[in-house]
Design a protein around this motif. Structure first.
Motif, mmCIF file in Angstrom:
data_model
loop_
_atom_site.group_PDB
_atom_site.id
_atom_site.type_symbol
_atom_site.label_atom_id
_atom_site.label_comp_id
_atom_site.label_asym_id
_atom_site.label_seq_id
_atom_site.Cartn_x
_atom_site.Cartn_y
_atom_site.Cartn_z
ATOM 1 N N PRO A 52 0.819 -1.221 0.000
ATOM 2 C CA PRO A 52 0.000 0.000 0.000
ATOM 3 C C PRO A 52 0.853 1.271 0.000
ATOM 4 N N VAL A 53 0.382 2.273 -0.732
ATOM 5 C CA VAL A 53 1.033 3.586 -0.753
ATOM 6 C C VAL A 53 0.382 4.444 0.333
ATOM 7 N N PRO A 54 1.154 4.911 1.320
ATOM 8 C CA PRO A 54 0.563 5.726 2.396
ATOM 9 C C PRO A 54 -0.135 6.973 1.838
ATOM 10 N N LYS A 55 -1.376 7.184 2.239
ATOM 11 C CA LYS A 55 -2.175 8.275 1.667
ATOM 12 C C LYS A 55 -1.571 9.651 1.921
ATOM 13 N N ASP A 56 -0.939 9.816 3.078
ATOM 14 C CA ASP A 56 -0.436 11.142 3.440
ATOM 15 C C ASP A 56 1.003 11.374 2.974
ATOM 16 N N TYR A 57 1.571 10.431 2.210
ATOM 17 C CA TYR A 57 2.980 10.561 1.822
ATOM 18 C C TYR A 57 3.160 11.303 0.491
ATOM 19 N N ILE A 58 2.257 11.086 -0.438
ATOM 20 C CA ILE A 58 2.435 11.616 -1.789
ATOM 21 C C ILE A 58 2.198 13.126 -1.828
ATOM 22 N N ASP A 59 3.124 13.840 -2.469
ATOM 23 C CA ASP A 59 2.969 15.271 -2.722
ATOM 24 C C ASP A 59 2.408 15.423 -4.142
ATOM 25 N N PHE A 60 1.096 15.624 -4.244
ATOM 26 C CA PHE A 60 0.450 15.658 -5.547
ATOM 27 C C PHE A 60 0.729 16.957 -6.309
ATOM 28 N N LYS A 61 1.266 17.952 -5.626
ATOM 29 C CA LYS A 61 1.683 19.170 -6.347
ATOM 30 C C LYS A 61 3.010 18.914 -7.055
ATOM 31 N N GLU A 62 3.900 18.214 -6.363
ATOM 32 C CA GLU A 62 5.199 17.871 -6.954
ATOM 33 C C GLU A 62 5.024 16.844 -8.072
ATOM 34 N N TRP A 63 4.270 15.801 -7.801
ATOM 35 C CA TRP A 63 4.034 14.723 -8.783
ATOM 36 C C TRP A 63 2.631 14.898 -9.345
ATOM 37 N N ASN A 64 2.468 15.929 -10.161
ATOM 38 C CA ASN A 64 1.117 16.349 -10.569
ATOM 39 C C ASN A 64 0.522 15.529 -11.708
ATOM 40 N N GLU A 65 1.263 14.545 -12.207
ATOM 41 C CA GLU A 65 0.706 13.708 -13.273
ATOM 42 C C GLU A 65 -0.020 12.474 -12.728
ATOM 43 N N ILE A 66 0.192 12.189 -11.443
ATOM 44 C CA ILE A 66 -0.398 10.971 -10.881
ATOM 45 C C ILE A 66 -1.647 11.293 -10.069
ATOM 46 N N SER A 67 -2.525 10.285 -9.911
ATOM 47 C CA SER A 67 -3.753 10.557 -9.160
ATOM 48 C C SER A 67 -3.986 9.603 -7.999
ATOM 49 N N GLN A 68 -3.840 8.277 -8.217
ATOM 50 C CA GLN A 68 -4.140 7.345 -7.121
ATOM 51 C C GLN A 68 -3.471 6.003 -7.405
ATOM 52 N N PRO A 69 -3.353 5.145 -6.384
ATOM 53 C CA PRO A 69 -2.764 3.824 -6.629
ATOM 54 C C PRO A 69 -3.609 3.005 -7.608
ATOM 55 N N VAL A 70 -2.937 2.229 -8.442
ATOM 56 C CA VAL A 70 -3.628 1.352 -9.391
ATOM 57 C C VAL A 70 -4.389 0.262 -8.618
#
Length: 329
Positions: A264-282
């Motif tokens: 599992p990818v921790p929900k609070d770990y991803i910086d969606f501003k930095e990695w703005n092309e991704i949205s959610q775990p597959v």
């Protein structure tokens, strides 16, 4: 003479060189077949002004397999500051590749082989074609766009993609050179990904003789499924959806094995501003994968760094080698 297992990796973007680098020092014969449909950034500018195959993905593959010193590779990768108006944003390696292609009379394939020798490459790096390609997409709303960067920026659900030669004056079909097809047919293992489904992997497979060879090769075809979905392109996709798109484009179930991350990818770990092309775990749909005849290898392939989710290179490489020796030896 002992036969070295032959691995052919097909793709582009940032995922391909990461796995290539992990394979560089292993006892395998590695060939990278690299997309030439990139039209963004430094690659896009050089492509427009010098009329050369976009060099960015090729540059990163060269660095991944090179045995040059860290300093030499840093110089090759150095990108000029945006304040340097004339050279703003260009990587030195892109300029060198473009210059060599011009010296070789526009033959990008010969240029990359020359540079591979100069850079002490362990393996082979083949541009998928010797001419620039344009990626085209039809979206689920019926609209179409041309150009990889335009398609990515649209953030719309893609129905299908296809490629056309960028200099299509005579309406000829793009084709890979003989060395590319020979590598695919002689391989023990073909690896697709990790990388953008529609803009890094499929542009290569949409070249008719490449897609045909990947379907006909006796090699095991392994797909490294993305960990995160790509905004607009693969939103809400499961791992089976990724494979379904690949199979539908080549009109047959050609993927043999799928590597799936289940950590599992921790929900609070991803910086969606930095990695703005991704949205959610597959999402996972193992039954869907099996229904398409896929062997599913699910494991912890996750590496968390810089507030992003990536494949753990060493774990992926170890699994590829396990597959290779398990299947062929």
């Amino acid at each position: 003479m002992i036969h070295k297992p032959k691995i052919v990796m097909i793709g582009g973007g940032t995922g391909l060189p990461e796995i290539l680098h992990g394979l560089r020092d292993k006892d395998v014969d590695v060939t990278a077949i690299v997309t030439v449909a990139d039209d963004g950034g430094s690659s896009g500018i050089l492509r427009n002004y010098v009329n050369v195959v976009p060099p960015g993905d090729i540059r990163n593959a060269l660095v991944a397999l090179s045995e040059l010193s860290e300093l030499e590779l840093e110089i090759f990768q150095y990108r000029f500051n945006s304040t340097d108006q004339f050279l703003a944003g260009h990587a030195i390696g892109n300029l060198i590749i473009s210059a060599l292609a011009e010296m070789k009379g526009g033959d990008i394939f010969a240029a990359v082989q020359e540079l591979s020798s100069l850079m002490k490459i362990r393996g082979h790096i083949y541009p998928v074609t010797d001419e620039p390609l344009t990626l085209n997409a039809e979206f689920t709303d019926g609209s179409t766009l041309s150009g990889e960067s335009e398609i990515t920026a649209a953030h719309k659900r893609i129905q299908r993609v296809w490629i056309t030669p960028s200099n299509n004056n005579d309406h000829h079909q793009a084709a890979a050179v003989k060395q590319v097809i020979d590598a695919i047919m002689d391989a023990d293992q073909i690896v697709l990904g990790p990388g953008s489904l529609f803009t890094s992997i499929l542009p290569n497979l949409m070249i008719e003789n490449v897609g045909k060879a990947v379907c006909e090769t006796k090699a095991e075809v392994v797909y490294i499924c993305n960990i995160m979905t790509q905004k607009g392109e693969t939103d809400n996709f499961s791992d089976a959806d990724h494979v379904r798109v690949l199979n539908s484009h080549l009109k047959q179930n050609f993927i043999d094995t799928v590597l799936v991350n289940i950590q599992p990818v921790p929900k609070d770990y991803i910086d969606f501003k930095e990695w703005n092309e991704i949205s959610q775990p597959v999402k996972h749909d193992f039954q869907g994968l099996r229904d398409m005849g896929c062997r599913v290898i699910s494991s912890n392939f996750l590496r968390l760094r810089d507030n992003g989710a990536f494949h753990d290179r060493d774990k992926v490489v170890a699994e590829l080698l396990n597959r290779l020796h398990g299947v062929h030896y």
